[in-house]
Motif scaffolding. Structure first.
Motif, PDB file in Angstrom:
ATOM      1  N   GLN A 178       0.805  -1.215   0.000  1.00 21.65           N
ATOM      2  CA  GLN A 178       0.000   0.000   0.000  1.00 21.65           C
ATOM      3  C   GLN A 178       0.847   1.278   0.000  1.00 21.65           C
ATOM      4  OE1 GLN A 178      -3.856   0.163   1.962  1.00 21.65           O
ATOM      5  NE2 GLN A 178      -3.445  -1.833   2.933  1.00 21.65           N
ATOM      6  N   GLY A 179       2.147   1.133  -0.151  1.00 27.99           N
ATOM      7  CA  GLY A 179       2.994   2.321  -0.222  1.00 27.99           C
ATOM      8  C   GLY A 179       2.699   3.200  -1.415  1.00 27.99           C
ATOM      9  N   ASP A 180       2.124   2.609  -2.465  1.00 26.12           N
ATOM     10  CA  ASP A 180       1.775   3.394  -3.645  1.00 26.12           C
ATOM     11  C   ASP A 180       0.601   4.331  -3.376  1.00 26.12           C
ATOM     12  OD1 ASP A 180       0.112   1.149  -3.364  1.00 26.12           O
ATOM     13  OD2 ASP A 180      -0.397   1.153  -5.491  1.00 26.12           O
ATOM     14  N   ARG A 181      -0.113   4.116  -2.254  1.00 25.35           N
ATOM     15  CA  ARG A 181      -1.237   4.979  -1.882  1.00 25.35           C
ATOM     16  C   ARG A 181      -0.870   5.985  -0.791  1.00 25.35           C
ATOM     17  NH1 ARG A 181      -5.193   2.211   0.666  1.00 25.35           N
ATOM     18  NH2 ARG A 181      -6.659   3.895   0.173  1.00 25.35           N
ATOM     19  N   LEU A 182       0.348   5.963  -0.356  1.00 22.26           N
ATOM     20  CA  LEU A 182       0.813   6.838   0.719  1.00 22.26           C
ATOM     21  C   LEU A 182       0.671   8.305   0.321  1.00 22.26           C
ATOM     22  CD1 LEU A 182       2.435   6.504   3.486  1.00 22.26           C
ATOM     23  CD2 LEU A 182       4.474   6.818   2.107  1.00 22.26           C
ATOM     24  N   ASP A 183       0.010   9.110   1.159  1.00 21.28           N
ATOM     25  CA  ASP A 183      -0.108  10.534   0.833  1.00 21.28           C
ATOM     26  C   ASP A 183       0.413  11.455   1.933  1.00 21.28           C
ATOM     27  OD1 ASP A 183      -2.177  10.224   2.682  1.00 21.28           O
ATOM     28  OD2 ASP A 183      -3.610  11.431   1.543  1.00 21.28           O
ATOM     29  N   MET A 184       0.736  10.918   3.112  1.00 17.74           N
ATOM     30  CA  MET A 184       1.268  11.720   4.209  1.00 17.74           C
ATOM     31  C   MET A 184       2.459  10.981   4.823  1.00 17.74           C
ATOM     32  SD  MET A 184      -0.911  14.315   4.365  1.00 17.74           S
ATOM     33  CE  MET A 184      -0.300  15.048   5.888  1.00 17.74           C
ATOM     34  N   ILE A 185       3.520  11.714   5.092  1.00 18.65           N
ATOM     35  CA  ILE A 185       4.661  11.141   5.811  1.00 18.65           C
ATOM     36  C   ILE A 185       4.920  11.965   7.059  1.00 18.65           C
ATOM     37  CG2 ILE A 185       7.152  10.714   5.789  1.00 18.65           C
ATOM     38  CD1 ILE A 185       6.966   9.984   2.894  1.00 18.65           C
ATOM     39  N   VAL A 186       4.922  11.297   8.192  1.00 19.98           N
ATOM     40  CA  VAL A 186       5.241  11.928   9.469  1.00 19.98           C
ATOM     41  C   VAL A 186       6.754  11.895   9.645  1.00 19.98           C
ATOM     42  CG1 VAL A 186       4.939  11.835  11.970  1.00 19.98           C
ATOM     43  CG2 VAL A 186       3.061  11.153  10.464  1.00 19.98           C
ATOM     44  N   ASN A 187       7.373  13.052   9.701  1.00 20.69           N
ATOM     45  CA  ASN A 187       8.792  13.119  10.025  1.00 20.69           C
ATOM     46  C   ASN A 187       8.937  12.917  11.530  1.00 20.69           C
ATOM     47  OD1 ASN A 187      10.157  13.517   7.548  1.00 20.69           O
ATOM     48  ND2 ASN A 187       9.513  15.654   7.495  1.00 20.69           N
ATOM     49  N   ALA A 188       9.128  11.650  11.934  1.00 18.42           N
ATOM     50  CA  ALA A 188       9.155  11.294  13.345  1.00 18.42           C
ATOM     51  C   ALA A 188      10.564  11.304  13.916  1.00 18.42           C
ATOM     52  CB  ALA A 188       8.520   9.923  13.547  1.00 18.42           C
ATOM     53  N   CYS A 189      11.436  12.048  13.277  1.00 17.81           N
ATOM     54  CA  CYS A 189      12.765  12.383  13.795  1.00 17.81           C
ATOM     55  C   CYS A 189      12.969  13.849  13.473  1.00 17.81           C
ATOM     56  CB  CYS A 189      13.842  11.523  13.131  1.00 17.81           C
ATOM     57  SG  CYS A 189      15.535  12.049  13.541  1.00 17.81           S
ATOM     58  N   THR A 190      13.420  14.622  14.443  1.00 22.42           N
ATOM     59  CA  THR A 190      13.536  16.063  14.216  1.00 22.42           C
ATOM     60  C   THR A 190      14.612  16.405  13.184  1.00 22.42           C
ATOM     61  OG1 THR A 190      14.980  16.238  16.176  1.00 22.42           O
ATOM     62  CG2 THR A 190      12.629  16.708  16.474  1.00 22.42           C
ATOM     63  N   HIS A 191      15.495  15.458  12.876  1.00 22.74           N
ATOM     64  CA  HIS A 191      16.460  15.697  11.802  1.00 22.74           C
ATOM     65  C   HIS A 191      15.779  15.782  10.428  1.00 22.74           C
ATOM     66  CE1 HIS A 191      19.612  14.514  14.684  1.00 22.74           C
ATOM     67  NE2 HIS A 191      20.493  14.980  13.817  1.00 22.74           N
ATOM     68  N   PHE A 192      14.718  15.022  10.251  1.00 23.96           N
ATOM     69  CA  PHE A 192      14.201  14.813   8.900  1.00 23.96           C
ATOM     70  C   PHE A 192      13.560  16.050   8.262  1.00 23.96           C
ATOM     71  CE2 PHE A 192      13.686   9.969   9.808  1.00 23.96           C
ATOM     72  CZ  PHE A 192      15.062   9.878   9.987  1.00 23.96           C
ATOM     73  N   PRO A 193      12.910  16.968   9.019  1.00 25.62           N
ATOM     74  CA  PRO A 193      12.415  18.181   8.360  1.00 25.62           C
ATOM     75  C   PRO A 193      13.525  18.994   7.693  1.00 25.62           C
ATOM     76  CG  PRO A 193      11.351  17.915  10.479  1.00 25.62           C
ATOM     77  CD  PRO A 193      12.444  16.888  10.416  1.00 25.62           C
ATOM     78  N   LEU A 194      14.754  18.832   8.153  1.00 20.71           N
ATOM     79  CA  LEU A 194      15.872  19.541   7.528  1.00 20.71           C
ATOM     80  C   LEU A 194      16.143  19.039   6.118  1.00 20.71           C
ATOM     81  CD1 LEU A 194      18.290  19.532  10.619  1.00 20.71           C
ATOM     82  CD2 LEU A 194      16.735  21.370   9.906  1.00 20.71           C
TER      83      LEU A 194
END
Length: 265
Positions: A178-194
């Motif tokens: 179901q990864g092909d239907r993914l529409d939201m990703i939670v950046n659950a590490c504060t590094h990742f928004p960078l």
């Protein structure tokens, strides 16, 4: 006299800057101390027992040294494992960082969301509880990445992220069922928004990233409502538990976040 006690932000590395930045916008006169536990980095590959013991002890030393009015644990891994221990040990308001599963579930149209964090974070029962409470009607995919933490650290040190490495890490979510239907990703590490812009550019289809930084900033503002601040626009300092060539190379990036001075613990 104005209260000069700072807000203290704590992370294993530079990821917590993604939490410091929105807080600084809301509270521009607040003195800021940003602490990176470079001697313990990275947390995502350490055991729960190590983190549960290390973080409260270190924050106790930091509280004595800097006398903060509030501490933000700007690290999902440290928060999901050690937040309750820190609150029990310190008589200082503590704000933790948790995966932004609630807003992701509220915004998702396909009802398939991803949680992208460190391996230590994505396996925590706390994440199970958040998914059950706020994303019960969603398929919640998870992937733990140590590589993205290293890439974010390198980016702030002046090295451009390799798109192929980013794509390979995102495949950890998109290649799941179901990864092909993914529409939201939670950046659950504060590094990742960078790395958000670079990750969005290599994602196999359009996806929205969410993180807890803005919500944490509003929470800090609320908890400190009515408190006094120095009159001048505040400058901040960065503190490292171990000085290395990498931490020295971060000085220009830290200055862009308003951290004009650096020191070692």
């Amino acid at each position: 006299m104005a209260d000069s006690r700072p807000i203290l932000f704590f992370d294993s590395g530079v990821g917590g800057l993604s939490v410091l930045a929105p807080t600084a916008k809301l509270l521009p006169h607040a003195p800021l101390v940003y602490v990176a536990d470079s001697a313990g980095f990275p947390y995502g590959t350490r055991s729960e027992a190590e983190i549960a013991a290390r973080v409260p002890a270190l924050l106790g030393r930091l509280a004595e040294r800097y006398d903060p009015r509030l501490i933000v644990i700007a690290c999902n891994t440290a928060s999901t494992i050690a937040l309750q221990h820190v609150r029990a040990a310190l008589d200082v308001p503590i704000v933790g960082t948790v995966p932004a599963i609630k807003p992701a579930a509220e915004q998702s149209r396909t009802r398939v969301i991803g949680v992208l964090g460190t391996k230590a974070t994505v396996r925590q029962p706390y994440v199970d509880d958040l998914a059950r409470r706020f994303g019960d009607d969603c398929t919640v995919l998870r992937y733990g990445s140590a590589a993205l933490v290293e890439i974010a650290e390198a980016k702030l040190g002046g090295h451009n992220p390799d798109p192929e490495r980013l794509r390979a890490e995102l495949d950890g979510l998109f290649m799941q069922a179901q990864g092909d239907r993914l529409d939201m990703i939670v950046n659950a590490c504060t590094h990742f928004p960078l790395l958000e812009d670079e990750m969005a550019a290599v994602a196999p289809h359009r996806v929205t990233f969410v993180d807890g930084g803005p919500g944490i900033a509003r929470r800090v503002q609320h908890l400190l409502e009515g408190q006094t601040w120095p009159d001048e626009h505040a400058s901040g300092r960065a503190v490292f538990t171990k000085r290395t060539a990498h931490t020295d190379a971060l000085a220009p990036a830290l200055a862009r976040f308003g951290l004009s001075a650096t020191e070692s613990l």
